[in-house]
Design an enzyme around this catalytic site. Structure first.
Site, PDB file in Angstrom:
ATOM      1  N   HIS A   1      37.066  30.936  31.077  1.00  0.00           N
ATOM      2  CA  HIS A   1      36.143  30.549  32.123  1.00  0.00           C
ATOM      3  C   HIS A   1      36.699  30.768  33.521  1.00  0.00           C
ATOM      4  O   HIS A   1      36.067  31.419  34.335  1.00  0.00           O
ATOM      5  CB  HIS A   1      35.520  29.165  31.945  1.00  0.00           C
ATOM      6  CG  HIS A   1      34.297  29.122  32.795  1.00  0.00           C
ATOM      7  ND1 HIS A   1      33.113  29.689  32.409  1.00  0.00           N
ATOM      8  CD2 HIS A   1      34.135  28.760  34.078  1.00  0.00           C
ATOM      9  CE1 HIS A   1      32.265  29.640  33.412  1.00  0.00           C
ATOM     10  NE2 HIS A   1      32.860  29.078  34.446  1.00  0.00           N
TER      11      HIS A   1
ATOM     12  N   GLU B   1      38.752  32.887  34.215  1.00  0.00           N
ATOM     13  CA  GLU B   1      38.774  34.343  34.319  1.00  0.00           C
ATOM     14  C   GLU B   1      37.478  34.895  34.928  1.00  0.00           C
ATOM     15  O   GLU B   1      37.503  35.815  35.741  1.00  0.00           O
ATOM     16  CB  GLU B   1      38.999  34.963  32.932  1.00  0.00           C
ATOM     17  CG  GLU B   1      38.761  36.467  32.827  1.00  0.00           C
ATOM     18  CD  GLU B   1      39.796  37.311  33.552  1.00  0.00           C
ATOM     19  OE1 GLU B   1      40.894  36.795  33.833  1.00  0.00           O
ATOM     20  OE2 GLU B   1      39.483  38.472  33.855  1.00  0.00           O
TER      21      GLU B   1
ATOM     22  N   ASP C   1      53.767  44.544  55.093  1.00  0.00           N
ATOM     23  CA  ASP C   1      53.607  44.989  53.695  1.00  0.00           C
ATOM     24  C   ASP C   1      53.443  43.739  52.844  1.00  0.00           C
ATOM     25  O   ASP C   1      53.362  42.624  53.365  1.00  0.00           O
ATOM     26  CB  ASP C   1      54.840  45.795  53.235  1.00  0.00           C
ATOM     27  CG  ASP C   1      54.492  46.720  52.069  1.00  0.00           C
ATOM     28  OD1 ASP C   1      53.829  46.266  51.114  1.00  0.00           O
ATOM     29  OD2 ASP C   1      54.859  47.916  52.114  1.00  0.00           O
TER      30      ASP C   1
ATOM     31  N   LYS D   1      27.276  28.775  49.010  1.00  0.00           N
ATOM     32  CA  LYS D   1      27.691  30.125  49.425  1.00  0.00           C
ATOM     33  C   LYS D   1      26.468  30.983  49.728  1.00  0.00           C
ATOM     34  O   LYS D   1      26.394  31.644  50.769  1.00  0.00           O
ATOM     35  CB  LYS D   1      28.499  30.791  48.314  1.00  0.00           C
ATOM     36  CG  LYS D   1      29.759  30.080  48.012  1.00  0.00           C
ATOM     37  CD  LYS D   1      30.820  31.069  47.623  1.00  0.00           C
ATOM     38  CE  LYS D   1      32.172  30.555  47.994  1.00  0.00           C
ATOM     39  NZ  LYS D   1      32.831  31.205  49.047  1.00  0.00           N
TER      40      LYS D   1
ATOM     41  N   SER E   1      31.528  38.205  52.377  1.00  0.00           N
ATOM     42  CA  SER E   1      31.630  37.413  53.602  1.00  0.00           C
ATOM     43  C   SER E   1      32.219  38.219  54.752  1.00  0.00           C
ATOM     44  O   SER E   1      32.140  37.806  55.908  1.00  0.00           O
ATOM     45  CB  SER E   1      32.502  36.181  53.364  1.00  0.00           C
ATOM     46  OG  SER E   1      31.956  35.415  52.317  1.00  0.00           O
TER      47      SER E   1
ATOM     48  N   HIS F   1      34.512  48.224  25.478  1.00  0.00           N
ATOM     49  CA  HIS F   1      33.745  48.230  26.729  1.00  0.00           C
ATOM     50  C   HIS F   1      34.066  46.957  27.516  1.00  0.00           C
ATOM     51  O   HIS F   1      34.401  47.019  28.710  1.00  0.00           O
ATOM     52  CB  HIS F   1      32.245  48.319  26.449  1.00  0.00           C
ATOM     53  CG  HIS F   1      31.385  47.923  27.608  1.00  0.00           C
ATOM     54  ND1 HIS F   1      31.294  48.695  28.747  1.00  0.00           N
ATOM     55  CD2 HIS F   1      30.602  46.846  27.841  1.00  0.00           C
ATOM     56  CE1 HIS F   1      30.491  48.093  29.617  1.00  0.00           C
ATOM     57  NE2 HIS F   1      30.057  46.965  29.090  1.00  0.00           N
TER      58      HIS F   1
ATOM     59  N   TYR G   1      35.673  33.495  37.084  1.00  0.00           N
ATOM     60  CA  TYR G   1      35.720  33.260  38.535  1.00  0.00           C
ATOM     61  C   TYR G   1      36.738  34.150  39.205  1.00  0.00           C
ATOM     62  O   TYR G   1      36.583  34.525  40.372  1.00  0.00           O
ATOM     63  CB  TYR G   1      35.948  31.776  38.833  1.00  0.00           C
ATOM     64  CG  TYR G   1      34.741  30.979  38.416  1.00  0.00           C
ATOM     65  CD1 TYR G   1      33.546  31.125  39.111  1.00  0.00           C
ATOM     66  CD2 TYR G   1      34.755  30.176  37.298  1.00  0.00           C
ATOM     67  CE1 TYR G   1      32.407  30.463  38.701  1.00  0.00           C
ATOM     68  CE2 TYR G   1      33.604  29.512  36.885  1.00  0.00           C
ATOM     69  CZ  TYR G   1      32.443  29.664  37.584  1.00  0.00           C
ATOM     70  OH  TYR G   1      31.310  29.017  37.172  1.00  0.00           O
TER      71      TYR G   1
ATOM     72  N   THR H   1      28.174  26.971  44.511  1.00  0.00           N
ATOM     73  CA  THR H   1      27.714  28.354  44.489  1.00  0.00           C
ATOM     74  C   THR H   1      26.477  28.497  45.363  1.00  0.00           C
ATOM     75  O   THR H   1      26.331  29.480  46.108  1.00  0.00           O
ATOM     76  CB  THR H   1      27.405  28.791  43.046  1.00  0.00           C
ATOM     77  OG1 THR H   1      28.475  28.363  42.209  1.00  0.00           O
ATOM     78  CG2 THR H   1      27.264  30.292  42.947  1.00  0.00           C
TER      79      THR H   1
ATOM     80  N   TRP I   1      35.154  41.258  22.874  1.00  0.00           N
ATOM     81  CA  TRP I   1      36.214  41.054  23.887  1.00  0.00           C
ATOM     82  C   TRP I   1      36.702  39.617  23.862  1.00  0.00           C
ATOM     83  O   TRP I   1      37.758  39.309  24.378  1.00  0.00           O
ATOM     84  CB  TRP I   1      35.728  41.453  25.280  1.00  0.00           C
ATOM     85  CG  TRP I   1      34.997  40.375  26.025  1.00  0.00           C
ATOM     86  CD1 TRP I   1      33.676  40.094  25.937  1.00  0.00           C
ATOM     87  CD2 TRP I   1      35.558  39.436  26.955  1.00  0.00           C
ATOM     88  NE1 TRP I   1      33.370  39.028  26.755  1.00  0.00           N
ATOM     89  CE2 TRP I   1      34.514  38.608  27.397  1.00  0.00           C
ATOM     90  CE3 TRP I   1      36.838  39.211  27.477  1.00  0.00           C
ATOM     91  CZ2 TRP I   1      34.705  37.567  28.308  1.00  0.00           C
ATOM     92  CZ3 TRP I   1      37.013  38.165  28.375  1.00  0.00           C
ATOM     93  CH2 TRP I   1      35.956  37.363  28.782  1.00  0.00           C
TER      94      TRP I   1
ATOM     95  N   SER J   1      51.256  41.994  34.240  1.00  0.00           N
ATOM     96  CA  SER J   1      50.889  42.694  35.470  1.00  0.00           C
ATOM     97  C   SER J   1      50.094  41.778  36.395  1.00  0.00           C
ATOM     98  O   SER J   1      50.368  41.697  37.598  1.00  0.00           O
ATOM     99  CB  SER J   1      50.088  43.944  35.116  1.00  0.00           C
ATOM    100  OG  SER J   1      49.354  44.381  36.222  1.00  0.00           O
ATOM    101  N   SER J   2      49.109  41.064  35.826  1.00  0.00           N
ATOM    102  CA  SER J   2      48.283  40.180  36.655  1.00  0.00           C
ATOM    103  C   SER J   2      49.103  39.065  37.272  1.00  0.00           C
ATOM    104  O   SER J   2      48.909  38.701  38.432  1.00  0.00           O
ATOM    105  CB  SER J   2      47.187  39.532  35.821  1.00  0.00           C
ATOM    106  OG  SER J   2      46.260  40.486  35.443  1.00  0.00           O
TER     107      SER J   2
ATOM    108  N   HIS K   1      31.314  25.076  27.668  1.00  0.00           N
ATOM    109  CA  HIS K   1      29.901  25.471  27.705  1.00  0.00           C
ATOM    110  C   HIS K   1      29.697  26.827  27.030  1.00  0.00           C
ATOM    111  O   HIS K   1      28.574  27.241  26.805  1.00  0.00           O
ATOM    112  CB  HIS K   1      29.322  25.447  29.131  1.00  0.00           C
ATOM    113  CG  HIS K   1      29.851  26.490  30.052  1.00  0.00           C
ATOM    114  ND1 HIS K   1      29.993  26.287  31.394  1.00  0.00           N
ATOM    115  CD2 HIS K   1      30.257  27.762  29.839  1.00  0.00           C
ATOM    116  CE1 HIS K   1      30.465  27.370  31.970  1.00  0.00           C
ATOM    117  NE2 HIS K   1      30.633  28.282  31.045  1.00  0.00           N
ATOM    118  N   HIS K   2      30.800  27.510  26.712  1.00  0.00           N
ATOM    119  CA  HIS K   2      30.687  28.730  25.907  1.00  0.00           C
ATOM    120  C   HIS K   2      30.612  28.394  24.428  1.00  0.00           C
ATOM    121  O   HIS K   2      30.500  29.287  23.595  1.00  0.00           O
ATOM    122  CB  HIS K   2      31.890  29.642  26.150  1.00  0.00           C
ATOM    123  CG  HIS K   2      32.016  30.097  27.576  1.00  0.00           C
ATOM    124  ND1 HIS K   2      31.394  31.231  28.032  1.00  0.00           N
ATOM    125  CD2 HIS K   2      32.645  29.560  28.636  1.00  0.00           C
ATOM    126  CE1 HIS K   2      31.664  31.381  29.324  1.00  0.00           C
ATOM    127  NE2 HIS K   2      32.421  30.384  29.719  1.00  0.00           N
TER     128      HIS K   2
ATOM    129  N   ARG L   1      23.150  39.209  20.341  1.00  0.00           N
ATOM    130  CA  ARG L   1      23.985  40.236  20.957  1.00  0.00           C
ATOM    131  C   ARG L   1      24.893  40.861  19.904  1.00  0.00           C
ATOM    132  O   ARG L   1      24.989  40.370  18.786  1.00  0.00           O
ATOM    133  CB  ARG L   1      24.811  39.633  22.099  1.00  0.00           C
ATOM    134  CG  ARG L   1      25.747  38.534  21.665  1.00  0.00           C
ATOM    135  CD  ARG L   1      26.308  37.771  22.836  1.00  0.00           C
ATOM    136  NE  ARG L   1      27.365  38.520  23.508  1.00  0.00           N
ATOM    137  CZ  ARG L   1      28.397  37.950  24.150  1.00  0.00           C
ATOM    138  NH1 ARG L   1      28.496  36.645  24.206  1.00  0.00           N
ATOM    139  NH2 ARG L   1      29.318  38.680  24.736  1.00  0.00           N
TER     140      ARG L   1
END
Ligand SMILES: [Cu+2]
Lengths: 385, 516
Positions: B244, B246, B96, B322, B259, B67, B248, B319, B132, B160-161, B293-294, B441
């Site tokens: 991390h 990632e 293009d 924004k 926006s 998932h 963002y 943040t 994950w 790909s990315s 922080h993870h 979790r």
């Protein structure tokens, strides 16, 4: 006019957040706190953490009230359908600086107490008691350093409750066969490590959560003032039975704790005696079944059929129906190929090893008819070191 | 000179047209969204009540893992790349993407990556079951054999990315119409430019970490194996150095979409354009120094813990800027609430709630209680579902008339919104409570005191799933609808895309537009 529905999003948002506000209120009432909020816990550290948590929570509520207040106000007051004309302002250095600085100041106000709590939590010096905690897939081992006492702590909830064949008891999934016991009022230092994958030892009421990592020893500590029973769970995904390795800590007054300690040592001495006893075949099988259910069934399953692709079947297994020495070897020294099959020689007594091996050779249709005695286990261990 | 698309399946296989490739990405993402969503529903069905009813723990772990992987790499990221493909060339007045053949390639390797990943479910020992975040040694020494295929799939996704990111940077830096200076670019272009740099910086790190796993599993190294002198915590450092930024990567383009939408429906220019650009850039820079922080509970030294706590708290500042800018954009506007605006407003509110719980999680001592509980699950779903997913949905409704030339059904759009909005809050809000009350979790079964809220969450999840079926139906219906959309679609929206007819012709801006 005041209907709530797709055409009136601001109102419906409103109703929704009223709901959240109400639940927020409940959130602060003690009556609901155990199921809605973080526990205050029973140690000075857990109480400090709780107040940090509530502090930052109220800051968030305050900021939310301002931001969402302005937002809802504008969503109601400045609607085109009510003839609002759009202004054109789109820049203000003053505002940008202001709303950069204010959060910054709030953050500093939060960082100060958080820092002092952290310093306190990290101070593991000068402990009265050291306990080595080792995570295993999927149980905990507790070792009282300097006391010559260690034992495993397994989930004790019966499978029948997990599979909904029996009514679940109030401590469902939060109960173990042998809880960790510590005395009140003493600084207990936990040294944490793991035998296989990463686990995490967590008791919410102590606000102790620390990862148990193979090859590392982490430290944590607690002082609990009043007796009680406290429950927690492994907090780091550690494989199949991650959800089934709870932690139970019993805190006893010092004299009761000392009494418990000597009782445990006596029990350990009794078990030690068993290692030199010769058992009958039936006794071995009966004892072995219990050992199997407590230590092996998590992987090989209670019916001995295993989990295809992950854990081999014991029923009809080449090893359990083959040469006794191979069987002894894999159970005592573990598998060379797959570390999930641990070296149980270091975990179980000779009596239990003899029992479980005899059981595996004679259960699930493996009618080998042979058996092994504790003394032979000891000899095997010594000869194959 | 101008010609239409090729006929038949070849159009899609060999296309180098940015709009076709954008469409492919979006449909791919949509299908992955349903597969990942189905896995989520398996999880929620098992968690409906205490006890094991539907799946066994080993399969449950495969569901949580897949998932997460499918939603992150299969749904959210390709959707943003799809939107970038469709909109960036148009928004900057380019004909293009800069590298159209690579564009085709970077899309077409994706279906293979996900076919490989999903096929692991049918392999002996099952699919990846280590979350994950695939922490070693659970994902190396103790992993099922299919882990090798998982590693291969991750490599392809990463390639790909990276190709997609290179293409976006090359396009934005080289292909802008004359007069389209950097500080005139729409924010969606800006946020994607910054995101693309993040991708180029961290996807190789992800590739490195899975390669180290591969070496540990097959070639006898011990990067993450303590028994061989390695370090399981090293895995987490490398993973989160990727992980991390990632997160963002999954939210910055969302900021760009919101926006674009809020000014249109507030009929007012975006407030604080320049500060939005700077805030995006600061968030991106900070994202490189907060990874641990993870890992507050792995036992990093006190100084490290303090550093990562302070750095993480700092992220709240840009943040916040924004959010304040969006709210001020709405303020004294002339507001209407068409479907894209509903999703955008919900984005601002719910993303802010996710931001609040993020701020709470930043407080390291408090994190000792939150870490690895459902509180974290609530937090990141609040920033990802009403964050990434709602912004993508808002973007689809906003630009769908431009893409298809037809107007979507507004009533159905609003129905979709309200079902999704209620479903999502029912699913994820109670998770704050069970998390705080102590539910870890990634567990297939739980203690009795968590039962009520889990039941609510499960009901909410099915409602949210149903909402997405409405979405699918509405999109398909729009494609075949007869109602013509005007070139502007909305009331005086700004941006080059609205100067083109609807549907946008197959080739646009072959001559650069004049920028005022
Ligand atoms: Cu564990």
């Amino acid at each position: 006019m005041l209907h709530i529905g797709p055409n009136n999003p601001a109102k419906a948002f409103h109703a929704f957040y009223l709901g959240i506000a109400v639940s927020t209120l409940c959130f602060t009432q003690n009556a609901f706190s155990s199921s809605l909020n973080m526990t205050e816990g029973v140690t000075s550290v857990s109480k400090e953490i709780y107040s940090l948590h509530m502090n930052i929570f109220w800051w968030c509520v305050a900021i939310g009230v301002v931001v969402f207040g302005v937002m809802f106000y504008t969503m109601i007051a400045h609607r085109k359908e009510h003839g609002a004309k759009a202004s054109n302002f789109h820049e203000s250095t003053f505002l940008e600086v202001l709303w950069t600085l204010i959060p910054f100041v709030i953050l500093i106000a939060m960082a100060v107490p958080a820092t002092s709590s952290l310093v306190k939590i990290y101070d593991t010096e000068e402990a009265d008691i050291d306990i080595l905690i080792t995570g295993y897939q999927w149980k905990w081992k507790y070792e009282y350093l300097g006391e010559d006492l260690s034992f495993f702590s397994n989930l004790s909830t019966p499978n029948n409750e997990i599979y909904n064949r029996l009514e679940k008891n109030p401590n469902y999934l939060l109960e173990v066969d042998n809880p960790l016991v510590i005395p009140t009022g003493k600084k207990v230092r936990f040294l944490l490590t793991s035998n296989d994958v990463i686990h995490s030892w967590w008791i919410p009421d102590f606000a102790v959560k620390k990862d148990a990592i193979p090859g590392f020893i982490n430290e944590a500590w607690t002082i609990v003032d009043a007796p009680g029973i406290f429950r927690g769970q492994c907090a780091e995904l550690c494989g199949k039975n991650h959800g089934f390795m709870p932690i139970v800590v019993e805190v006893k007054p010092e004299n009761e704790f000392n009494q418990w300690l000597s009782e445990q040592k006596a029990v350990a001495a009794k078990l030690e005696e068993l290692n030199s006893t010769t058992f009958t075949f039936e006794d071995l099988v009966t004892r072995g079944e219990q050992v199997y259910l407590n230590n092996c069934a998590a992987c090989h399953q209670a019916n001995g059929k295993g989990v295809p692709g992950a854990f081999p079947s014991i029923a009809g297994s080449k090893i359990a129906t083959g040469a006794l020495s191979d069987h002894l070897n894999i159970v005592i020294f573990g598998s060379q190929k797959n570390p999930a099959m641990q070296a149980f020689g270091a975990q179980l007594s000779e009596a239990d090893l003899a029992a479980v091996i005899t059981y595996q050779r004679n259960a699930f249709g493996n009618n080998m008819g042979d058996s092994v005695q504790p003394k032979e286990i000891l000899a095997f261990k010594q000869n194959n070191k | 000179m101008s010609h239409g698309p090729a006929k038949g399946i070849g159009r899609w296989l060999f296309t180098t047209n940015h709009k076709d490739i954008g469409t492919l990405y979006l449909w791919f993402s949509f299908s992955m969204f349903f597969i990942g969503g189905f896995f989520a529903l398996v999880i929620r069905a098992e968690l409906f009540e205490p006890g094991l009813q539907i799946v066994e723990p080993e399969f449950f772990n495969q569901m949580t893992t897949l998932h997460g992987l499918i939603m992150v790499f299969g749904a959210v990221m390709p959707a943003f790349v799809g939107l970038a493909n469709w909109m960036i060339p148009i928004m900057i007045g380019a004909p293009d993407m800069a590298l159209p053949r690579m564009n085709n390639w970077s899309f077409w390797i994706l279906p293979f990556a996900f076919a490989i990943l999903l096929s692991t479910l049918f392999m002996e020992g099952g699919g990846p079951n280590f979350g994950w975040t695939f922490y070693a040694p659970l994902s190396t020494t103790y992993a099922p054999p299919s882990v090798t295929f998982f590693i291969f799939a991750i490599h392809i996704m990463g390639a790909s990315s990276i190709m997609g990111a290179i293409n976006i940077i090359a396009t934005i830096l080289n292909m802008r119409a004359p007069g389209m200076t950097l500080m005139k670019m729409p924010l969606f272009v800006w946020t994607w430019l910054i995101t693309a740099y993040l991708l180029i910086a961290v996807m190789p790190v992800l590739a490195a970490v899975v390669t180290m796993m591969l070496m540990d599993i097959h070639f006898g190294t011990s990067f993450f194996d303590a028994a061989g002198g390695g370090d399981p915590v090293l895995f987490q450092h490398v993973f989160w150095f990727f992980g991390h930024p990632e997160v963002y990567i999954m939210i910055l383009p969302a900021f760009g979409i919101i926006s674009a939408i809020i000014p249109t429906f507030a009929r007012k220019p975006l407030f604080g354009y320049a500060s939005m650009v700077y805030a995006t850039a600061s968030i991106a820079l900070l994202s490189f120094i907060v990874w641990a922080h993870h890992m507050f509970t792995v036992g990093i030294p006190l100084v490290g813990e303090l550093f990562f706590m302070y750095a993480t708290m700092l992220i709240a500042v840009p943040t916040g800027v924004k959010v304040f800018n969006w709210v001020t954009t709405m303020f004294r506007g002339s507001l209407t609430f068409e479907t894209p605006m509903l999703f955008a407003v919900a984005f601002v509110i719910l993303f802010t709630i996710g931001g609040f719980s993020g701020l709470m999680l930043a407080i390291a001592p408090a994190d000792f209680q939150y870490h690895d509980t459902y509180f974290v699950v609530a937090h990141f779903h609040y920033v990802l579902v009403p964050g990434a997913i709602f912004s993508i949905t808002a973007g689809v409704y906003y630009w769908l008339p431009k893409w298809t030339g037809h107007m979507y059904n507004e009533l159905m759009g609003k129905t979709h919104f309200w079902l999704a909005f209620i479903g999502l809050n029912l699913t994820f809000f109670p998770m704050h409570f069970v998390g705080l009350a102590g539910m870890p979790r990634r567990i297939p079964d739980y203690a009795l005191q968590f039962a009520d809220f889990n039941m609510i969450s499960s009901c909410g999840a099915f409602l949210f799933g149903a909402a997405q079926v409405v979405f699918l139906f509405n999109v398909v219906r729009t494609i075949f609808s007869k109602s013509k959309a005007s070139a502007e679609v909305w009331e005086k929206p700004t941006g080059l895309e609205w100067q083109l007819p609807s549907p946008a012709p197959y080739h646009t801006f072959t001559k650069p537009p004049v920028i005022q």
